[in-house]
Design an enzyme around this catalytic site. Structure first.
Site, mmCIF file in Angstrom:
data_model
loop_
_atom_site.group_PDB
_atom_site.id
_atom_site.type_symbol
_atom_site.label_atom_id
_atom_site.label_comp_id
_atom_site.label_asym_id
_atom_site.label_seq_id
_atom_site.Cartn_x
_atom_site.Cartn_y
_atom_site.Cartn_z
ATOM 1 N N HIS A 1 0.859 -1.186 0.000
ATOM 2 C CA HIS A 1 0.000 0.000 0.000
ATOM 3 C C HIS A 1 0.892 1.232 0.000
ATOM 4 C CE1 HIS A 1 0.344 1.514 4.191
ATOM 5 N NE2 HIS A 1 0.435 0.245 4.569
ATOM 6 N N ASP B 1 -0.350 4.524 0.471
ATOM 7 C CA ASP B 1 -0.849 5.635 1.277
ATOM 8 C C ASP B 1 -0.173 5.590 2.644
ATOM 9 O OD1 ASP B 1 -2.298 3.217 1.812
ATOM 10 O OD2 ASP B 1 -3.796 4.364 2.916
ATOM 11 N N ASP C 1 6.354 1.936 6.404
ATOM 12 C CA ASP C 1 4.923 1.621 6.296
ATOM 13 C C ASP C 1 4.289 2.469 5.200
ATOM 14 O OD1 ASP C 1 2.422 0.575 6.827
ATOM 15 O OD2 ASP C 1 2.048 1.904 8.520
ATOM 16 N N GLU D 1 -5.325 1.871 2.196
ATOM 17 C CA GLU D 1 -5.173 0.808 3.188
ATOM 18 C C GLU D 1 -5.201 1.338 4.603
ATOM 19 O OE1 GLU D 1 -3.036 -1.960 5.937
ATOM 20 O OE2 GLU D 1 -2.589 0.128 5.435
ATOM 21 N N GLU D 2 -4.589 2.489 4.833
ATOM 22 C CA GLU D 2 -4.547 3.016 6.195
ATOM 23 C C GLU D 2 -5.944 3.331 6.719
ATOM 24 O OE1 GLU D 2 -2.177 2.808 8.066
ATOM 25 O OE2 GLU D 2 -0.285 3.020 7.000
ATOM 26 N N GLU E 1 4.454 -5.472 3.564
ATOM 27 C CA GLU E 1 4.459 -4.696 4.805
ATOM 28 C C GLU E 1 5.731 -5.035 5.598
ATOM 29 O OE1 GLU E 1 2.341 -2.481 6.220
ATOM 30 O OE2 GLU E 1 0.283 -2.870 5.558
#
Length: 401
Positions: free
Chosen positions: A78, A80, A111, A145-146, A171
């Site tokens: 991800h 974002d 992240d 995703e966040e 991740e």
């Protein structure tokens, strides 16, 4: 030279390239639903790396492909990030993308734009090697995703019909191999009281006091939750993350209250069980059932302005240590680095809740950086991790073939 030596040499050759990719991504703010600029940059990076196909899906995620085999292996990152929080806690500009001898610095380095950078380098390595084996290798750079982990992949699977045989989340795992994590869900508890003038509280029933007792009931529930039978994922948890109380005025007994709950789900726990537990413990504490316990929906629009939503429920997932994809990951790591990886699990949640939790697609995790860097000030990622991961991602399709 064996394929593993070629891949290691290529990953090392591209060390500075990979660090620069990450630095360039970090310089572009990409909060959830506001990822357009970084998505366009990543698409450009994939095209420059020679990917066979690069496009945006309907939600705005970047989808890249290398190879045209009949099976599908997908690597996911991800792209974002959360916001910076208190800027005074940062020693460096969170969007500098500063590179030193050891780290790349800034929001999203671990992240999890580090995984994205290593994926692009892995794609470049596969193109250099002329990869033409059994798998079409997809690299997905996913959005939102966040805010709502897994929704991007729910969309890819259910709407775009991209259904991998295997998947890898990039991740942060500190270059360990992960095979599961707890799921999670969010709940809203509503409670009602009876308002009265603040000068005569005995005439009313305070929703604030009900909320306080309900919150303590959640503390009790959290202490009594049990780990999974294998004791691999550990115990579930529940926390009151927000409380609100309302009444007719500041001089009145409040008649409405809301508790927002974050529930982490271990193996064997699901939404129905979690809701029933909340009702049971609050009923015991109050002597009456709560007005309601519901699971809210997420329906925020992303940069492509597409209408899409899902309930805030993210199923638990894990796969066995002797599964084919785990064995392939262990073998790839061993061939590349001369030792087997540590096999473990995440504490937090990932897009795996949709890929494996909801849709049962076997997957593993292997990513650069540390879980502890996620959402923290002074976030950074080791350049050495980027090199290790780009080699691992390039090696895995050969091992599965």
């Amino acid at each position: 030279m064996g394929i593993e030596k070629e891949i290691r040499a290529k990953a090392e050759e591209y060390r500075d390239y990979t660090a620069t990719l990450l630095s360039e991504m970090v310089k572009i703010k990409s909060y959830s639903s506001e990822e357009e600029a970084v998505c366009r940059k990543i698409k450009e990076m994939c095209e420059e790396a020679g990917f066979d196909e690069v496009y945006f899906d309907g939600l705005g995620s970047v989808i890249g492909r290398i190879g045209s085999g009949p099976k599908i292996l997908a690597f996911d990152a991800h792209i974002d990030t959360v916001t910076t929080g208190d800027l005074s806690a940062w020693k460096k500009d969170p969007f500098s993308g500063e590179i030193d001898d050891t780290y790349v610095w800034g929001r999203g380095t671990s992240d999890q734009k580090g995984g994205a950078a290593s994926m692009i380098t892995a794609g470049k390595i596969l193109k250099d090697l002329g990869y033409d084996k059994d798998y079409s290798v997809y690299f997905t750079f996913t959005v939102m995703e966040e805010d709502c982990d897994g929704m991007c992949w729910k969309y890819l699977i259910e709407e775009e019909k991209l259904i991998p045989n295997f998947a890898v989340s990039t991740e942060p795992t500190s270059c360990r191999l992960y095979r599961g994590h707890r799921g999670r869900m969010e709940m809203v508890v509503t409670l009602k009281g009876i308002s009265s003038h603040g000068s005569a509280p005995e005439r009313g029933v305070s929703a604030a006091y009900k909320a306080s007792r309900a919150a303590l009931a959640m503390e009790k529930l959290n202490s009594e939750l049990k780990p999974d039978a294998e004791n691999f994922l550990g115990k579930g948890t529940i926390v009151v993350s927000e409380m609100k109380v309302n009444g007719p005025s500041q001089c009145a007994v409040p008649d409405q209250a809301m508790l927002y709950l974050d529930r982490r789900l271990t193996w064997g726990e699901d939404a129905a069980l979690a809701i029933s537990q909340v009702k049971e413990y609050i009923t015991e504490a109050l002597g009456e059932e709560p007005e309601s316990v519901t699971m809210p929906d997420y329906s925020k629009r992303g940069w492509k302005n597409t209408d899409y939503s899902q309930e805030l429920y993210f199923p638990t997932w894990k796969i066995d240590e002797d599964h084919e994809i785990v064995k392939a990951g262990v073998s790839a790591h061993t061939d590349l680095f001369g030792k087997a990886p540590v096999v473990d699990k995440w504490t937090f949640s990932t897009n795996g809740v949709a890929i494996c939790g909801r849709h049962k697609i076997p997957m593993i995790g292997f990513g650069p950086g540390d879980e502890s860097e996620a959402h923290a000030p002074n976030e950074k990622n080791r350049i050495e991790d980027l090199v290790i991961c780009s080699a691992f991602y390039a090696m895995l399709p050969y091992k599965l073939s």
